[in-house]
Design a protein around this motif. Structure first.
Motif, short mmCIF file in Angstrom:
data_model
loop_
_atom_site.label_atom_id
_atom_site.label_comp_id
_atom_site.label_asym_id
_atom_site.label_seq_id
_atom_site.Cartn_x
_atom_site.Cartn_y
_atom_site.Cartn_z
N PRO A 6 0.83 -1.21 0.00
CA PRO A 6 0.00 0.00 0.00
C PRO A 6 0.86 1.26 0.00
O PRO A 6 1.95 1.29 0.59
N ILE A 7 0.38 2.29 -0.65
CA ILE A 7 1.12 3.55 -0.74
C ILE A 7 1.10 4.29 0.60
O ILE A 7 0.18 4.12 1.40
N THR A 8 2.14 5.10 0.83
CA THR A 8 2.22 5.94 2.02
C THR A 8 2.52 7.37 1.58
O THR A 8 2.87 7.63 0.43
N GLU A 9 2.43 8.30 2.50
CA GLU A 9 2.71 9.70 2.18
C GLU A 9 4.14 9.89 1.70
O GLU A 9 4.42 10.78 0.88
N ALA A 10 5.06 9.06 2.19
CA ALA A 10 6.46 9.18 1.78
C ALA A 10 6.67 8.84 0.32
O ALA A 10 7.71 9.18 -0.27
N ASP A 11 5.68 8.20 -0.31
CA ASP A 11 5.79 7.80 -1.72
C ASP A 11 5.35 8.89 -2.68
O ASP A 11 5.36 8.68 -3.90
N PHE A 12 4.97 10.06 -2.16
CA PHE A 12 4.46 11.13 -3.03
C PHE A 12 5.42 11.50 -4.17
O PHE A 12 5.00 11.56 -5.34
N PRO A 13 6.71 11.77 -3.91
CA PRO A 13 7.60 12.15 -5.03
C PRO A 13 7.67 11.08 -6.11
O PRO A 13 7.67 11.39 -7.30
N ALA A 14 7.68 9.82 -5.70
CA ALA A 14 7.76 8.72 -6.67
C ALA A 14 6.48 8.63 -7.49
O ALA A 14 6.52 8.36 -8.70
N LEU A 15 5.33 8.83 -6.85
CA LEU A 15 4.06 8.76 -7.58
C LEU A 15 3.94 9.93 -8.56
O LEU A 15 3.42 9.76 -9.67
N MET A 16 4.42 11.10 -8.18
CA MET A 16 4.43 12.23 -9.11
C MET A 16 5.29 11.91 -10.32
O MET A 16 4.93 12.25 -11.46
N LYS A 34 -1.88 18.51 -5.83
CA LYS A 34 -2.97 18.46 -4.86
C LYS A 34 -3.77 17.17 -5.03
O LYS A 34 -4.12 16.51 -4.03
N LEU A 35 -4.05 16.80 -6.28
CA LEU A 35 -4.84 15.60 -6.52
C LEU A 35 -4.08 14.35 -6.12
O LEU A 35 -4.63 13.44 -5.51
N ILE A 36 -2.79 14.29 -6.45
CA ILE A 36 -1.98 13.12 -6.11
C ILE A 36 -1.93 12.94 -4.59
O ILE A 36 -2.07 11.83 -4.07
N ARG A 37 -1.71 14.03 -3.87
CA ARG A 37 -1.70 13.94 -2.40
C ARG A 37 -3.06 13.47 -1.88
O ARG A 37 -3.14 12.70 -0.92
N GLY A 38 -4.12 13.95 -2.51
CA GLY A 38 -5.46 13.54 -2.11
C GLY A 38 -5.70 12.05 -2.36
O GLY A 38 -6.32 11.36 -1.54
N LYS A 39 -5.20 11.55 -3.48
CA LYS A 39 -5.32 10.12 -3.78
C LYS A 39 -4.59 9.28 -2.75
O LYS A 39 -5.08 8.22 -2.32
N ILE A 40 -3.41 9.75 -2.35
CA ILE A 40 -2.64 9.01 -1.35
C ILE A 40 -3.38 8.98 -0.02
O ILE A 40 -3.50 7.93 0.62
N ARG A 41 -3.88 10.14 0.41
CA ARG A 41 -4.63 10.20 1.67
C ARG A 41 -5.86 9.31 1.62
O ARG A 41 -6.17 8.59 2.58
#
Length: 338
Positions: A6-16, A34-41
């Motif tokens: 499962p994804i975590t907040e720390a994975d944001f740069p990689a998902l971008m 904003k949308l990517i962070r929202g998807k992770i949350r």
């Protein structure tokens, strides 16, 4: 080793980075911080919920190269689409225009706008960085979702769908959209695709023709790509077809890519998966499997060689694999042959 988790907040740069590399037409992963962070949350909240029936949960996972410590891909599941944001599609059907008196009999195709897949589960957001598209990596990234769904079926709908990316060029020009744009929308495909990705779908209901569209009235270029997939999407479609997914005559509203579906319990990797008790140790087996633990919040999946004894329901795995799956001797794992 590649491990799915499962994804975590720390994975944001990689998902971008995955969003930027995925290109035009990858609607479920737009380049929007904003949308990517929202998807992770939303994914983290969904994994943390106690669920007995599918709702608006969205489960986003990433593929991590444990040796390099680098995220190299992503994959996801929407538990029930169309409940909070409409899920639009075209149904491709046929009508007959005939006159006995004149001896004329014409069969013509129609595109009918609708929300036919509301409430279905969707497998989506599948992306693997090019340098990792080899061996079993792609199969693991796609099929791990079926290991999860088969282990926790109460979280998902009876029918599972996948909307495949349709034909567009490197600049994001879609032959199908060019016809729609000229007659109804007056905005570029990349802009419309982005608006859908960030959840702003209101313009679709406002501007989309409400009556069925006669396919014969479309340009030749638009007609030619109805139900066709993007070149980069063909491997993903072939894999889903081997799992039992078929096209029942539905296409995406912007690029006309096919939507395929299968009953959850009829998916090959759900039907043929089985459980075994873990034994950790060296082995010489050459049998390749996709393997997951049986947990949900701490779901893990890998691919590799396993020594399976079906009579005793035991599976011998290496210590490296056990650590990746976060399992110990005696724990239960779910397996399906590659």
């Amino acid at each position: 080793m590649l491990v799915i988790r499962p994804i975590t907040e720390a994975d944001f740069p990689a998902l971008m980075r995955c969003a930027e590399e995925s290109g035009h037409g990858f609607t479920s992963l737009p380049v929007d911080e904003k949308l990517i962070r929202g998807k992770i949350r939303h994914s983290m909240e969904s994994f943390g919920k106690e669920v007995t029936t599918p709702g608006t949960e969205g489960y986003l996972m990433i593929a991590e190269d444990t040796e390099a410590g680098e995220v190299v891909g992503t994959t996801g599941i929407e538990a029930a689409i169309g409940l909070d944001v409409p899920f639009y599609s075209y149904h491709i059907s046929k009508v007959v225009h005939a006159s006995r008196k004149l001896g004329v009999h014409n069969v013509v195709e129609l595109l009918t706008f609708g929300n036919n897949y509301t409430g279905c589960s969707e497998v989506c957001t599948l992306f693997l960085r090019p340098e990792y598209r080899e061996g079993s990596n792609g199969r693991l990234l796609s099929k791990c979702r079926f290991l999860m769904m088969g282990e926790h079926p109460q979280r998902f709908a009876k029918t599972v769908v996948a909307e495949m990316r349709g034909v567009s060029d490197e600049e994001g020009h879609s032959p199908f959209w060019e016809w729609l744009k000229e007659h109804f929308f007056s905005i570029e495909f990349t802009h419309a695709d982005y608006l859908v990705g960030v959840g702003q779908k209101g313009f679709i209901a406002d501007l989309m023709p409400k009556l069925p569209i006669y396919v014969s009235l479309l340009s030749n270029e638009a007609q030619a790509v109805i139900g066709q997939v993007h070149e980069k999407t063909r491997p993903a479609l072939r894999l889903l077809e081997k799992e039992g997914f078929t096209n029942h005559g539905y296409a995406a509203i912007f690029d006309a890519g096919p939507t395929v579906e299968c009953d959850l319990l009829n998916i090959e990797s759900v039907r043929h998966a089985f459980h075994c008790s873990v034994e950790i140790g060296a082995h010489t087996s050459s049998s390749e499997y996709l393997i997951s633990n049986t947990r949900f919040r701490n779901f893990r999946a890998v691919a590799g060689k396993v020594a399976v004894d079906r009579e005793l329901n035991r599976a011998r795995i290496t210590l490296e694999m056990a650590e990746a799956l976060q399992v110990s001797d005696g724990d239960t794992i779910r397996l399906v042959a590659q």
